[in-house]
Scaffold this active site. Structure first.
Site, PDB file in Angstrom:
ATOM      1  N   SER A 243       0.840  -1.195   0.000  1.00  0.00           N
ATOM      2  CA  SER A 243       0.000   0.000   0.000  1.00  0.00           C
ATOM      3  C   SER A 243       0.874   1.243   0.000  1.00  0.00           C
ATOM      4  O   SER A 243       2.073   1.181   0.264  1.00  0.00           O
ATOM      5  CB  SER A 243      -0.904   0.038   1.249  1.00  0.00           C
ATOM      6  OG  SER A 243      -1.729  -1.101   1.324  1.00  0.00           O
ATOM      7  N   SER A 281      -3.509  -3.406  -3.031  1.00  0.00           N
ATOM      8  CA  SER A 281      -2.818  -2.231  -2.512  1.00  0.00           C
ATOM      9  C   SER A 281      -3.838  -1.261  -1.956  1.00  0.00           C
ATOM     10  O   SER A 281      -4.846  -0.962  -2.601  1.00  0.00           O
ATOM     11  CB  SER A 281      -2.003  -1.549  -3.623  1.00  0.00           C
ATOM     12  OG  SER A 281      -1.230  -0.491  -3.106  1.00  0.00           O
ATOM     13  N   ASP A 283      -4.432   2.383  -1.253  1.00  0.00           N
ATOM     14  CA  ASP A 283      -3.879   3.681  -1.654  1.00  0.00           C
ATOM     15  C   ASP A 283      -4.829   4.770  -1.167  1.00  0.00           C
ATOM     16  O   ASP A 283      -5.796   5.128  -1.842  1.00  0.00           O
ATOM     17  CB  ASP A 283      -3.706   3.727  -3.168  1.00  0.00           C
ATOM     18  CG  ASP A 283      -2.954   2.500  -3.698  1.00  0.00           C
ATOM     19  OD1 ASP A 283      -2.070   2.003  -2.983  1.00  0.00           O
ATOM     20  OD2 ASP A 283      -3.267   2.042  -4.806  1.00  0.00           O
TER      21      ASP A 283
END
Length: 369
Positions: A243, A281, A283
């Site tokens: 991340s 991920s 974000d």
């Protein structure tokens, strides 16, 4: 001290940085780290910590600021974002830590706020903003090693001026583009003709695949194949899992919806370095603006019906958007350059040296300006 991008002649973007080239170039913003390392009772390695960003020198709940958030990909967790989406107000510090310590850091910030303020100054409730990235390859993440004393230490260490980058604080155990990642920061200061405001960024970079890494637009990652990947012997996570969280700050007088638009530009900075394409991920981005002096909410005694505010004309937002994009892009590269080789739990993650980055740039056709 390791060189940053600009020390190597790598000039990212068009705009000029502030004097520290850090989020602390925004007046009043302070950053503190607390790093937690050692050996756990179960024999596993501890490589973790917490990073704290304070939007103003005084208690955040007494001096709130407008803010907005954006999620590029939601495979991550955070606390305190729903109230920002609803009210557009940031009334706490922003903390970065590891995935399994979000709750601890949140609770610690509430306890510290209550301990440090008189009854008259205490909020009836508090919803601190805590963002996370996963450090479970290098850190005993299930050991819950971040505690209230570490949050207090980060708060006590918070200061303006240069910001320490790399494997420190919340970024201690992070991996970026299959290299050692962590904390990085940068800023951009607009000219007087552009408004004269500053935009600063700080990232906790734990994302990306090696081959996709770009530096100043050049595909450097393609020339780093000889550096071993920490994921080669790991069933999970695989390359690209991870991340990145971003905090943007500006002294421009932005309203909440404009802060949200500024936060969205973190996506572009990440894309410029070759990130932002992974399903696994988280974000998550937050942007706050200190350009308006806001009256804190008082649930015991209601304040005035109205407040006088300023707002940047939309005709002049593009420069701020570019500043945010460039600052995030450079902050990621600074995080990589500042990191050091790190081992933990049978894994070793190599750092990207200045020499390796410059050689990769040269092979990709770059030359110093």
């Amino acid at each position: 001290m390791k060189p940053r991008a600009r020390d190597l002649g790598i000039t990212i973007g068009q705009l000029q940085p502030g004097p520290f080239n850090a989020i602390t170039d925004v007046p009043g913003v302070r950053v503190g780290h607390a790093t937690v390392q050692g050996l756990a009772a179960n024999g596993k390695t501890i490589n973790t910590g917490v990073t704290l960003i304070e939007p103003r020198p005084a208690a955040a709940h007494l001096h709130p600021c407008f803010a907005g958030v954006h999620v590029l990909n939601g495979n991550g967790d955070a606390s305190g974002l729903e109230w920002i989406r609803e009210a557009g107000l940031l009334s706490s510090p922003v903390a970065f830590t590891n995935t399994h310590s979000v709750g601890t850091v949140r609770d610690a910030l509430i306890a510290l706020e209550r301990a440090e303020n008189s009854d008259e100054q205490r909020l009836y409730w508090n919803m601190p903003v805590v963002l996370e990235t996963f450090d479970g390859l290098l850190n005993d993440i299930n050991g819950f090693h971040v505690q209230i004393e570490h949050v207090a230490a980060a708060q006590q260490a918070a200061k303006s001026g240069p910001v320490t980058e790399g494997a420190i604080g919340g970024g201690t155990g992070m991996i970026c583009h299959e290299l050692k990642g962590g904390s990085g920061t940068a800023s951009r200061r607009l000219s007087a003709e552009q408004g004269g405001w500053t935009v600063g960024a700080i990232v906790q970079a734990n994302h990306g695949k090696r081959r996709e890494l770009r530096v100043d637009g050049y595909p450097v990652g393609r020339y780093l194949a000889e550096t071993p990947s920490p994921f080669a012997q790991a069933a999970l996570p695989h390359p690209g899992m991870g991340s990145i969280v971003v905090c943007l700050a500006t002294d421009a007088p932005l309203l909440p919806h404009q802060c949200t638009r500024l936060a969205q530009r973190a996506s572009l900075g990440i894309a410029r370095t070759g990130g932002g394409n992974e399903d696994c991920s988280g974000d998550l981005f937050i942007a706050f603006a200190t350009g308006n002096a806001l009256t804190p909410t008082d649930y015991a005694r209601k304040g005035a019906f109205t407040q006088t505010l300023q707002m940047v004309n939309n005709d002049h937002l593009s420069e701020l958007f570019l500043a945010a994009t460039e600052a995030v892009e450079e902050a990621i590269i600074n995080a990589l350059l500042a990191a050091s080789d790190t081992s933990g739990n049978g894994h070793q993650v190599k750092a990207l040296t200045a020499e390796a980055m410059l050689e990769g740039l040269r092979q990709a056709g770059w030359s110093a300006q």
